[in-house]
Design a protein around this motif. Structure first.
Motif, mmCIF file in Angstrom:
data_model
loop_
_atom_site.group_PDB
_atom_site.id
_atom_site.type_symbol
_atom_site.label_atom_id
_atom_site.label_comp_id
_atom_site.label_asym_id
_atom_site.label_seq_id
_atom_site.Cartn_x
_atom_site.Cartn_y
_atom_site.Cartn_z
ATOM 1 N N ASN A 234 0.866 -1.183 0.000
ATOM 2 C CA ASN A 234 0.000 0.000 0.000
ATOM 3 C C ASN A 234 0.899 1.227 0.000
ATOM 4 N N VAL A 235 0.705 2.074 -0.974
ATOM 5 C CA VAL A 235 1.669 3.162 -1.176
ATOM 6 C C VAL A 235 0.940 4.491 -1.279
ATOM 7 N N VAL A 236 1.537 5.515 -0.641
ATOM 8 C CA VAL A 236 1.112 6.897 -0.874
ATOM 9 C C VAL A 236 2.187 7.510 -1.768
ATOM 10 N N ILE A 237 1.805 7.899 -2.966
ATOM 11 C CA ILE A 237 2.806 8.328 -3.961
ATOM 12 C C ILE A 237 3.298 9.733 -3.623
ATOM 13 N N THR A 238 4.642 9.877 -3.555
ATOM 14 C CA THR A 238 5.238 11.200 -3.316
ATOM 15 C C THR A 238 5.998 11.700 -4.541
ATOM 16 N N HIS A 239 6.378 10.789 -5.429
ATOM 17 C CA HIS A 239 7.115 11.180 -6.638
ATOM 18 C C HIS A 239 6.731 10.190 -7.752
ATOM 19 N N LEU A 240 6.372 10.744 -8.912
ATOM 20 C CA LEU A 240 5.943 9.863 -10.001
ATOM 21 C C LEU A 240 6.559 10.363 -11.305
ATOM 22 N N GLU A 241 7.388 9.523 -11.913
ATOM 23 C CA GLU A 241 8.078 9.879 -13.156
ATOM 24 C C GLU A 241 7.949 8.687 -14.102
ATOM 25 N N VAL A 242 7.137 8.860 -15.134
ATOM 26 C CA VAL A 242 6.921 7.744 -16.062
ATOM 27 C C VAL A 242 7.733 8.016 -17.332
ATOM 28 N N PHE A 243 8.654 7.076 -17.661
ATOM 29 C CA PHE A 243 9.486 7.219 -18.867
ATOM 30 C C PHE A 243 8.797 6.599 -20.073
#
Lengths: 93, 381
Positions: B192-201
């Motif tokens: 279970n994750v709370v997203i703090t950084h999201l970078e999709v290549f």
């Protein structure tokens, strides 16, 4: 052609000049004889050829017969003298 | 040029020993034989050259009969061939062997196919057969044509090279790479994750920073949408950071209903033979609360007499409510929940925060420990 011109200039009959012997001395380093009859003597210092009504004596050093065929002979070497041993025979005389 | 003419004319150099060479030279003149380079090297020795034709003529007419003849040199094709006459058998053997070898080399005795995985080698061999490229036959089709043929016949071939090595036909094939949609899997949340950084290549995601993702939920889909709105399969590549929460949960019942037997029993029983109930006995009862105990006994412990005895006992019970004190068990329950939460935290992960919650649902008390850690999901290749 050369013989033709010579026979014209000299007035000698062409058939005679063709059948008789001819001697060409090339600067004393080679000697060509046409229509010789027989090789009488061959030594490195002397060659004696029988030709019509006479004999031709070739004196020199290191004489080599470059070509010897039925009618012609080509001699190479240091040629000192060519002599007709019986002298020139004039048939008319 | 002179050398070539001499080679074909063939020259022999001879040395004569004896006397009266003039007579010998006279014989030559009589026999129309020409000689060259006549040298009298000694009084009794004469050296000269003559060509092969004249030499043959001289031998025929025996012009050397009065002298000792020594051959000093031989040069030219005639003398060369004369020497080889002795080896004519060997030469013929070499020629025949070369001819047979040449013919056999043009045969194909093996077809070696390399680099195939989806294409069947037998299919290739069959196609070659149809074009007269068979094992045990002379192959007259050149390599470039075979390459072209295979490319035309098999769509899956990307590159092909054909080499003849002796009697082997080596076909090296590179097949086209197949794009398989199933090869690409989405990036899945491992916790279970709370997203703090999201970078999709590469790939597609509908998430953004701050979103909460449950374990097993897709983070990045394995496709991209092109200008035409079509989904093009691609490997998802992304860098995702966040906080992961790991939970340990323990439940505690504050009230329990216990069943106490009163001592009254009603029994029913019967035998079972080949699945049929025989000799049943049954006692009726009027118990309000009861528990049932069933027993199945094999009467004979063998396979020959398959008789079983089944009995059902119905016990009358009274329902008694028992209360449990949560406070007495609280510490133990909290420790249990912590242990459970710690057991699911990955090794070497530092716990940043611990949250303990105790909640009541009816007669149930739920003790839950939540542990917070950092998480990074990095897929770059």
């Amino acid at each position: 052609m050369f013989i033709n011109e010579l026979s014209k200039i000299t007035g000698l009959p062409l058939n005679e000049t063709f059948s008789d012997y001819k001697i060409v001395n090339l600067a004393g380093k080679a000697l060509y004889v046409q229509n010789y009859i027989k090789l009488v003597t061959y030594l490195p210092e002397k060659i004696l050829l029988k030709i019509k009504n006479n004999e031709l004596e070739i004196l020199g050093q290191n004489l080599v017969i470059v070509e010897l065929s039925e009618k012609d002979i080509l001699v190479k070497g240091s040629i000192q003298s060519t002599t007709l041993t019986k002298g020139v025979v004039n048939e008319k005389n | 040029m002179k050398k070539i003419s001499k080679f074909f004319e063939s020259i022999i150099q001879l040395q004569l020993e004896g006397l009266n060479f003039e007579r010998f030279l006279g014989y030559l003149k009589q026999n129309h034989i020409t000689v060259n380079n006549v040298k009298r090297i000694e009084h009794t020795k004469l050296v000269f050259d003559m060509n092969y034709a004249n030499y043959k003529l001289a031998l025929k007419n025996k012009v050397f009969r009065n002298h000792k003849v020594t051959t000093l040199k031989k040069y030219g094709i005639h003398f060369m061939l004369k020497n080889y006459k002795a080896y004519i058998g060997a030469l013929v053997g070499v020629f025949v062997f070369t001819a047979i070898f040449g013919v056999l080399s043009s045969f194909t005795f093996n077809i070696n196919i390399l680099g195939t995985s989806s294409i069947n080698n037998n299919d290739i061999v069959n196609v070659l057969k149809q074009h007269n490229i068979k094992i045990g036959q002379i192959n007259l089709v050149n390599n470039k044509d075979i390459e072209l043929l295979l490319k035309q016949e098999f769509d899956d071939i990307s590159l092909v090279s054909v080499i003849k090595r002796g009697t082997n036909l080596v076909i090296n094939i590179k097949e086209k790479e197949k794009v398989n949609d199933e090869e690409y899997s989405p990036i899945i949340a491992p916790a279970n994750v709370v997203i703090t950084h999201l970078e999709v290549f590469q790939g597609t995601t509908s998430l953004s920073v701050g979103d909460i993702v449950k374990q097993g939920q897709v983070l990045v889909e394995p496709f991209i949408v092109n200008d035409k709105g079509e989904k093009v399969p691609t490997k998802p590549l992304a860098k995702i950071q966040g906080h992961a929460w790991y939970f340990g949960r323990v439940e505690f019942e504050t009230k329990e209903i216990k069943k106490e037997k009163t001592g009254k029993v009603a029994t029913t029983s019967h035998f079972i033979l080949f699945g049929q109930k025989i000799w049943p006995t049954q006692q009726t009862h009027s118990f309000e609360n009861f528990i049932v105990e069933e027993k199945l006994i094999k009467t004979f412990n063998n396979f020959f007499i398959p008789v079983q005895f089944e009995s059902v006992k119905i016990y009358e019970v009274n329902l008694v409510e028992v209360e449990h004190n949560f406070e007495e068990n609280k510490e133990e329950l909290i420790n249990q929940s912590k242990q459970l939460a710690n057991s699911v935290v990955p090794k070497n992960k530092e716990v940043l925060e611990e949250v303990l919650t105790i909640s009541n649902i009816g007669t149930k008390i739920i003790v839950q420990t939540a542990l917070k850690t950092n998480i990074e999901i990095l897929v770059t290749e």
